[in-house]
Design a protein around this motif. Structure first.
Motif, short mmCIF file in Angstrom:
data_model
loop_
_atom_site.label_atom_id
_atom_site.label_comp_id
_atom_site.label_asym_id
_atom_site.label_seq_id
_atom_site.Cartn_x
_atom_site.Cartn_y
_atom_site.Cartn_z
N TYR A 121 33.17 62.44 5.48
CA TYR A 121 32.08 61.64 4.93
C TYR A 121 31.48 60.73 5.99
CZ TYR A 121 31.97 63.01 0.09
OH TYR A 121 31.77 63.73 -1.05
N GLU A 125 27.62 60.76 6.65
CA GLU A 125 26.82 59.53 6.50
C GLU A 125 26.23 59.13 7.86
OE1 GLU A 125 26.25 58.41 3.58
OE2 GLU A 125 27.98 58.74 2.28
N ILE A 222 32.45 63.93 -5.98
CA ILE A 222 32.61 62.56 -5.50
C ILE A 222 33.34 61.63 -6.49
CG2 ILE A 222 30.31 61.79 -6.28
CD1 ILE A 222 31.78 60.95 -2.91
N LEU A 225 36.91 60.54 -5.65
CA LEU A 225 36.97 59.64 -4.48
C LEU A 225 36.63 58.21 -4.88
CD1 LEU A 225 37.43 59.53 -1.44
CD2 LEU A 225 35.00 59.85 -1.12
#
Ligand SMILES: O=c1cc[nH]c(=O)[nH]1
Length: 468
Positions: A121, A125, A222, A225
């Motif tokens: 991630y 990102e 997601i 998470l």
């Protein structure tokens, strides 16, 4: 204080990291607002705009809204229980898993996969940030931006939780200024869709049915998470804030991620007929859009690096007794994320992220079921969370088998080998299967593998459930 007994733990105590042991009571000093503020670093990522916009444009705004409500409830309920357990035990999910159904090597495997998830991630990102800046300054080569922004998150993680708290606190008002500016400019920009945004429905789609399932399938990547992540911070919560604080920390950020950011993503997406926030935020705010993106991406990536460093510390201590301290792992995580970005790997992570979506939701479901059903209702296993290796088995079949079976079947389903229905609902069914298996294996093994030897020095305050 137990955490000062060994050399490793002394390192942690001086750094206030507690990556390898629970946070002692005299260091659980953070209020619920500070911790909720840190978790807002995750919730403000423009990633959530993107989920909302893509769902709305592909499957219809109303399906996207229903799916957002579903994500809030599922992540919020699991997140609240997990935050409560972390705050009561002083442990994050890596440590809690050791005595919470996995054994200490079992918990290392979950830590490794968890760490890899955050590193991926971080790279994804990071690339959003790099492209936003590159758009404005095309003369700066992409590799240089990757190195600069990839390196930036390392010093921002050096001083642990206190530094994160300050960074997220100071940057939140700036985030809101940019957000309101984007909303205002969007109102002044002619809409590409004339009717109210929630009525937007692309050709061939309908409310509910497959379109809704496909939205839910996207959210599943997601949801697990966001339910798990707050445990890295909630372990520092003041004991007197646990009651209301667990809900605030576990639930409110989910409302912001999926409801506010996701909802705005739906609105922006439909109004501007554009799924990519990297494009529409810059279209609305110009250079301000690039700065806004920079802010949100740095905010989320410091939390990604923080969580990966904790998980890597755990894995390497448990498996090879390598304990160089959390800062070492901050550098390792940052460098691996940069290598992923430089190698262009971020375009090829779909299958890994699909597996991780299923895995993380199943893991969260096991931790919640182990506490609510196995410990509380069935009175199986110890009533506290033990993290010290000398008291633990390497493997506890309760969590390990439940996670392996549910993640494997869930991933096969998510990749489309079991039909469309199960493809979109794979993570949910994997989580349900994981919960059932946890109960079945716990009752078959009668809690035998939770503790190797009796623990005689349990602090009364650490007992969450009276099991005997
Ligand atoms: O924790 C998270 C959630 C979404 N995106 C991230 O980068 N990290």
């Amino acid at each position: 204080m137990r955490s000062e007994e060994t050399a490793d733990h002394q390192i942690e105590t001086t750094e206030s990291d507690h990556s390898l042991s629970k946070v002692p009571y005299n260091e659980r000093k953070m209020g619920w607002l500070s911790i909720t503020n840190i978790t807002f670093g995750i919730a403000t990522a423009i990633f959530y705009f993107q989920i909302g916009s893509v769902m709305a444009l592909q499957f219809g705004a109303i399906n996207a809204l229903i799916s957002a409500a579903y994500a809030i409830v599922v992540a919020g309920v699991m997140g609240t229980v997990i935050v409560y357990l972390s705050a009561r035990s002083g442990m994050n999910v890596n440590l809690m898993s050791r005595g919470g159904g996995f054994g200490y090597i079992g918990a290392s495997l979950t830590s490794l996969i968890y760490a890899s998830n955050f590193i991926m991630y971080c790279a994804l990102e990071g690339m959003i940030l790099v492209f936003a800046v590159h758009e404005f300054f095309p003369v700066i080569p992409v590799w240089l931006l990757i190195v600069v922004f990839g390196t930036l998150v390392i010093p921002l993680n050096w001083f642990g939780i206190k530094q994160l708290d300050k960074l997220q606190k100071w940057s939140l008002p700036i985030f809101f200024i940019f957000l309101f500016a984007a909303i205002t400019v969007s109102f002044m920009t002619p809409s590409q869709y004339d009717a109210p945004f929630w009525t937007y429905m692309p050709e061939g789609m309908q409310i509910g049915g497959t379109a809704l399932l496909l939205c839910i399938g996207m959210q599943h990547g997601i949801v697990g998470l966001t339910a798990l992540i707050a445990s890295d911070y909630a372990r520092f919560l003041k004991p007197e804030h646990i009651k209301g604080g667990s809900f605030a920390i576990g639930f409110i950020p989910q409302i912001f991620c999926y409801g506010v950011m996701g909802g705005l993503g739906i609105w922006f997406g439909v109004r501007l007929n554009e799924p990519n926030p990297g494009v529409y935020i810059v279209h609305l705010l110009g250079i301000g859009g690039a700065l806004f993106t920079m802010l949100t991406q740095v905010r989320i990536n410091v939390t990604n690096i923080y969580s990966s460093s904790l998980s890597l510390s755990n894995f390497f201590e448990n498996v090879v007794k390598f304990t160089p301290g959390r800062r070492f792992w901050v550098v390792v995580a940052g460098v691996i994320a940069m290598i992923l970005m430089l190698g262009g790997i971020t375009d090829h992570l779909d299958a890994a992220l699909t597996f991780q979506g299923v895995f993380l939701m199943s893991w969260a479901a096991i931790l919640v079921t182990d506490f609510v059903v196995v410990k509380r209702m069935m009175k199986i296993g110890p009533g506290h969370y033990e993290e010290r290796q000398e008291y633990l088995y390497k493997w506890n079949p309760v969590g390990v088998w439940s996670l392996i079976i549910s993640s494997l079947l869930g991933t096969i389903a998510a990749l489309g080998y079991m039909g469309t229905f199960l493809q979109s609902t794979a993570a949910f069914f994997a989580a349900l299967l994981a919960a059932v298996l946890t109960i079945v294996i716990a009752s078959m093994t009668k809690g035998r593998y939770y503790l190797k030897t009796e623990v005689k020095d349990v602090d009364e305050r650490d007992i969450l459930v009276k099991t005997k």
